[in-house]
Write a protein that holds these residues in place. Structure first.
Motif, short mmCIF file in Angstrom:
data_model
loop_
_atom_site.label_atom_id
_atom_site.label_comp_id
_atom_site.label_asym_id
_atom_site.label_seq_id
_atom_site.Cartn_x
_atom_site.Cartn_y
_atom_site.Cartn_z
N GLN A 26 77.63 22.97 10.77
CA GLN A 26 76.39 22.22 10.65
C GLN A 26 75.43 23.00 9.76
O GLN A 26 75.58 24.22 9.61
N GLY A 41 72.00 25.75 17.72
CA GLY A 41 72.17 26.10 16.32
C GLY A 41 71.92 27.57 16.01
O GLY A 41 71.88 28.44 16.89
N ARG A 83 78.92 28.66 17.53
CA ARG A 83 78.78 28.58 16.08
C ARG A 83 78.71 29.97 15.46
O ARG A 83 79.24 30.21 14.37
#
Length: 232
Positions: A26, A41, A83
């Protein structure tokens, strides 16, 4: 390097962000670390500029000024850990960027006013390119001239005009050399000559304990070089 009018730091940031979007799955926003939240994130921030080894410039072309931009990549919340894992795995697998595991220094997080959290330091090479100076314009037509080639012939003698045999006679810088015969005569072919800018030809002579140079006129048909014995 810089691209599309962007500076080297901006270019390095954009290129790293594009790579991180693929590695993390992303887009990664650019900004300093913010307080922990429930987001899943990452955030990216240029932390410092670091010197790199420079290459010495030569001539009119200046080598680029090279340096590194060190980025801080950190999670914005517990959900960002997977992530960060993906980024670390990709970086250590493909070797595109150098990753440094030294982002846990408490003063760093204090400076940002936020709590420590898992993070990576990523070093990105950058450089400031110097424009290559334009070549001066040619103001007149180019003129090509072919130089003449002469043959030097003559004698090497002593003070009493006695011939000096076996003296080495050479044209320095060309590899052309010969030795005098029993009559002291020598002959060297292929000597460049510019009729528009005539100049003496320098010869080097060695032998009989002598090492000397002589400037001779290439237009002479019979060159005579007198070698005086060494004085003590």
């Amino acid at each position: 390097m810089s691209t599309g009018g962007r500076g080297p730091i901006e270019t390095a940031t954009a290129e790293l962000a594009a790579w991180l979007a693929g590695a993390a799955g992303q887009p990664v926003p650019i900004g300093p670390p913010r307080p922990f939240d429930d987001a899943d994130g990452l955030t990216l921030w240029p932390l410092e500029l670091r010197p790199a080894r420079q290459t010495r410039s030569s001539g009119a072309v200046r080598e680029p000024y090279r340096f590194e931009v060190r980025f801080l990549l950190c999670v914005t919340g517990p959900g960002g850990l997977p992530r960060l894992d993906r980024v670390l795995t990709t970086a250590t697998t493909d070797g595109t960027y150098a990753v440094v595991l030294e982002a846990g220094d408490p003063p760093l997080w204090t400076a940002f006013g936020t709590a420590p959290r898992p993070a990576l330091l990523i070093d990105v090479a950058a450089q400031v390119d110097h424009p290559t100076p334009a070549a001066p314009p040619v103001l007149r037509p180019l003129r090509l001239r072919q130089l003449e080639v002469r043959t030097l012939a003559g004698r090497v003698v002593g003070p009493e005009d006695q011939p000096l045999a076996a003296m080495r006679v050479e044209l320095p810088g060309t590899g052309s050399a010969t030795r005098t015969d029993p009559q002291g005569r020598f002959r060297i072919v292929g000597v460049p000559h510019d009729p528009e800018r005539p100049s003496p030809v320098r010869l080097r002579l060695t032998g009989r304990g002598l090492v000397l140079t002589a400037d001779v006129d290439a237009d002479e048909d019979d060159i005579v070089i007198v070698c005086a014995p060494p004085t003590h």
